[in-house]
Design a protein around this motif. Structure first.
Motif, PDB file in Angstrom:
ATOM      1  N   LEU A 179       0.885  -1.235   0.069  1.00  0.00           N
ATOM      2  CA  LEU A 179      -0.044  -0.014   0.029  1.00  0.00           C
ATOM      3  C   LEU A 179       0.787   1.243  -0.239  1.00  0.00           C
ATOM      4  CD1 LEU A 179      -2.682  -0.919   2.595  1.00  0.00           C
ATOM      5  CD2 LEU A 179      -3.135  -0.736   0.054  1.00  0.00           C
ATOM      6  N   ASN A 180       2.128   1.077   0.479  1.00  0.00           N
ATOM      7  CA  ASN A 180       2.979   2.519   0.576  1.00  0.00           C
ATOM      8  C   ASN A 180       3.394   2.845  -0.806  1.00  0.00           C
ATOM      9  OD1 ASN A 180       3.242   2.211   3.448  1.00  0.00           O
ATOM     10  ND2 ASN A 180       4.886   0.880   3.280  1.00  0.00           N
ATOM     11  N   ARG A 181       3.217   1.873  -1.880  1.00  0.00           N
ATOM     12  CA  ARG A 181       3.531   2.517  -3.214  1.00  0.00           C
ATOM     13  C   ARG A 181       2.458   3.080  -3.791  1.00  0.00           C
ATOM     14  NH1 ARG A 181       4.930  -0.401  -8.208  1.00  0.00           N
ATOM     15  NH2 ARG A 181       6.113   1.302  -9.352  1.00  0.00           N
ATOM     16  N   LEU A 182       1.201   2.998  -3.497  1.00  0.00           N
ATOM     17  CA  LEU A 182       0.045   3.433  -4.166  1.00  0.00           C
ATOM     18  C   LEU A 182       0.092   4.910  -4.247  1.00  0.00           C
ATOM     19  CD1 LEU A 182      -3.090   1.595  -2.519  1.00  0.00           C
ATOM     20  CD2 LEU A 182      -2.066   1.645  -4.975  1.00  0.00           C
ATOM     21  N   PRO A 183       0.642   5.906  -3.451  1.00  0.00           N
ATOM     22  CA  PRO A 183       0.748   7.386  -3.714  1.00  0.00           C
ATOM     23  C   PRO A 183       1.571   7.470  -4.981  1.00  0.00           C
ATOM     24  CG  PRO A 183       0.898   7.051  -1.383  1.00  0.00           C
ATOM     25  CD  PRO A 183       0.926   5.529  -1.965  1.00  0.00           C
ATOM     26  N   GLN A 184       2.714   6.741  -5.180  1.00  0.00           N
ATOM     27  CA  GLN A 184       3.517   7.212  -6.361  1.00  0.00           C
ATOM     28  C   GLN A 184       2.819   6.718  -7.510  1.00  0.00           C
ATOM     29  OE1 GLN A 184       6.654   4.451  -5.151  1.00  0.00           O
ATOM     30  NE2 GLN A 184       7.920   5.894  -4.213  1.00  0.00           N
ATOM     31  N   VAL A 185       2.137   5.491  -7.496  1.00  0.00           N
ATOM     32  CA  VAL A 185       1.378   5.218  -8.653  1.00  0.00           C
ATOM     33  C   VAL A 185       0.154   6.072  -9.028  1.00  0.00           C
ATOM     34  CG1 VAL A 185      -0.089   3.221  -9.546  1.00  0.00           C
ATOM     35  CG2 VAL A 185       1.994   2.777  -8.158  1.00  0.00           C
ATOM     36  N   THR A 227     -11.448   0.487  -4.609  1.00  0.00           N
ATOM     37  CA  THR A 227     -11.824   1.605  -3.445  1.00  0.00           C
ATOM     38  C   THR A 227     -10.615   2.294  -2.925  1.00  0.00           C
ATOM     39  OG1 THR A 227     -13.998   0.835  -3.373  1.00  0.00           O
ATOM     40  CG2 THR A 227     -13.204   2.413  -1.517  1.00  0.00           C
ATOM     41  N   THR A 228      -9.594   1.234  -2.396  1.00  0.00           N
ATOM     42  CA  THR A 228      -8.526   1.830  -1.927  1.00  0.00           C
ATOM     43  C   THR A 228      -7.494   2.704  -2.864  1.00  0.00           C
ATOM     44  OG1 THR A 228      -8.362  -0.244  -0.658  1.00  0.00           O
ATOM     45  CG2 THR A 228      -6.328   0.918  -0.610  1.00  0.00           C
ATOM     46  N   PHE A 229      -7.633   2.459  -4.015  1.00  0.00           N
ATOM     47  CA  PHE A 229      -6.581   3.125  -4.980  1.00  0.00           C
ATOM     48  C   PHE A 229      -7.592   4.527  -5.450  1.00  0.00           C
ATOM     49  CE2 PHE A 229      -4.831   3.583  -9.352  1.00  0.00           C
ATOM     50  CZ  PHE A 229      -3.830   4.229  -9.088  1.00  0.00           C
ATOM     51  N   ASP A 265       0.664 -14.079  -6.617  1.00  0.00           N
ATOM     52  CA  ASP A 265       1.569 -13.865  -5.340  1.00  0.00           C
ATOM     53  C   ASP A 265       0.895 -12.805  -4.448  1.00  0.00           C
ATOM     54  OD1 ASP A 265       2.407 -12.100  -7.227  1.00  0.00           O
ATOM     55  OD2 ASP A 265       4.535 -12.340  -6.680  1.00  0.00           O
ATOM     56  N   HIS A 266      -0.406 -12.308  -4.797  1.00  0.00           N
ATOM     57  CA  HIS A 266      -1.200 -11.501  -3.956  1.00  0.00           C
ATOM     58  C   HIS A 266      -0.897  -9.882  -4.303  1.00  0.00           C
ATOM     59  CE1 HIS A 266      -3.116 -14.638  -2.355  1.00  0.00           C
ATOM     60  NE2 HIS A 266      -1.883 -15.114  -1.818  1.00  0.00           N
ATOM     61  N   LYS A 267       0.140  -9.718  -5.214  1.00  0.00           N
ATOM     62  CA  LYS A 267       0.239  -8.354  -5.696  1.00  0.00           C
ATOM     63  C   LYS A 267      -0.747  -7.764  -6.626  1.00  0.00           C
ATOM     64  CE  LYS A 267       5.381  -9.071  -5.580  1.00  0.00           C
ATOM     65  NZ  LYS A 267       6.324  -9.105  -6.353  1.00  0.00           N
ATOM     66  N   ARG A 268      -0.855  -6.226  -6.725  1.00  0.00           N
ATOM     67  CA  ARG A 268      -2.044  -5.907  -7.550  1.00  0.00           C
ATOM     68  C   ARG A 268      -1.322  -5.408  -8.865  1.00  0.00           C
ATOM     69  NH1 ARG A 268      -4.414  -8.201  -3.955  1.00  0.00           N
ATOM     70  NH2 ARG A 268      -6.034  -7.590  -2.965  1.00  0.00           N
ATOM     71  N   LEU A 269      -1.651  -5.764 -10.044  1.00  0.00           N
ATOM     72  CA  LEU A 269      -1.297  -5.088 -11.171  1.00  0.00           C
ATOM     73  C   LEU A 269      -2.472  -4.104 -11.743  1.00  0.00           C
ATOM     74  CD1 LEU A 269       0.747  -5.774 -13.523  1.00  0.00           C
ATOM     75  CD2 LEU A 269      -0.840  -7.285 -14.633  1.00  0.00           C
ATOM     76  N   ILE A 270      -1.855  -2.872 -11.948  1.00  0.00           N
ATOM     77  CA  ILE A 270      -2.733  -1.776 -12.333  1.00  0.00           C
ATOM     78  C   ILE A 270      -2.221  -1.320 -13.588  1.00  0.00           C
ATOM     79  CG2 ILE A 270      -3.394   0.579 -11.722  1.00  0.00           C
ATOM     80  CD1 ILE A 270      -2.698  -0.219  -8.848  1.00  0.00           C
TER      81      ILE A 270
END
Length: 141
Positions: free
Chosen positions: A8-14, A39-41, A128-133
């Protein structure tokens, strides 16, 4: 444009990169299975746009409006719609064509109402439970 997000720490950069990529486009259609983080994004995008309140899911209200320095930001969740007529009753056109940011979850519920131009955002969960956006500018011909 594509990102693999493991934290989740990477979401602001994305979110910042997505907003830069979108340039002047203000309509974003988010697709993904339940629980993939739409919703989180969107909450992160709203934070990056400096909304003046805490973003929350509009599942029951269908649309939430947040105020920001750039004007209102509209966050839709069409999951509960039974048909496109309900979006008409909501006055979706006033929002979609306002020139302000519109973040739309479950757009597949209103396929005939999508605007001519928008940013398509696909969120999927990897093995592996990551998210691909994945994001793409769409212009219908």
């Amino acid at each position: 444009m594509e990102f693999e997000v493991s934290s989740l720490n990477r979401l602001p950069q994305v979110a910042d990169k997505l907003l830069d990529y979108a340039a002047d486009e203000r309509i974003f259609l988010f697709e993904g299975e339940m629980g993939t983080g739409k919703t989180t994004f969107i909450k992160t995008l709203c934070d990056r746009l400096n909304i003046n309140e805490v973003a929350s899911s509009p599942t029951f209200s269908i649309v939430n409006e947040y105020s920001s320095e750039k004007g209102p930001i509209y966050h839709f969740d069409f999951y509960r719609l039974k048909n496109e007529t309900e979006a008409f009753d909501l006055g979706y056109e006033d929002y979609f064509y306002s020139g302000y940011y519109c973040f739309i979850e479950w757009p597949e519920k209103i396929p005939n109402l999508w605007p001519e131009k928008y940013i398509s955002v696909q969120i999927t969960e990897t093995q592996d439970h990551k998210r691909l956006i994945k994001a793409e500018h769409i212009i219908k011909s």
